[in-house]
Scaffold this motif. Structure first.
Motif: not given
Length: 133
Positions: A31-45
């Motif tokens: 098992l490998v677990r990772s995470r990515l924080a929501w950030d406006e720069s990574l979003c669509t409209l």
């Protein structure tokens, strides 16, 4: 709690993961677990986390899982196929990826990665094939 050793492994072997801000929660052959924080720069409209960001999270997490399942004497892997099913969007919080090996062979390693939101709702499911180098 983040896994500092795993995060360093991600960032040194895949510098793009550091740019995205991916953090490792745990890493091992099963098992490998990772995470990515929501950030406006990574979003669509509309403030939705971009599918490409989610796919990058899954690809990196799956790649480390494949690497940790390499046959003896082999040095690396490369993604040769990846299929993503998006189930729901994300407008806040963390995308949490969990990768598990489905098959670890001499030539190919198949990994399945699920991405959930912080409420444990499925966001995406990714199956990838990694060629053994």
């Amino acid at each position: 709690m983040t896994d500092e050793t795993g995060t360093t492994l991600f960032h040194q072997s895949m510098p793009f993961t550091e740019r995205l801000g991916i953090e490792v929660l745990e890493h091992g052959p099963l098992l490998v677990r990772s995470r990515l924080a929501w950030d406006e720069s990574l979003c669509t409209l509309g403030g939705m986390l971009h599918g490409g960001a989610l796919m990058s999270l899954a690809d990196a997490t799956g790649a480390v899982c494949a690497f940790l399942n390499l046959p003896s004497g082999k040095t690396g892997t490369t993604t040769v196929e990846s299929k993503t099913n998006f189930v729901r969007g994300m407008r806040s919080g963390y995308a949490i990826a969990s990768a598990r090996p489905l098959h670890a062979g001499r030539s190919f390693i198949v990994v399945e990665t699920e991405i959930h939101d912080e409420a444990s709702k499925l966001v995406a499911k990714v199956t990838q094939t990694q060629a053994v180098l």
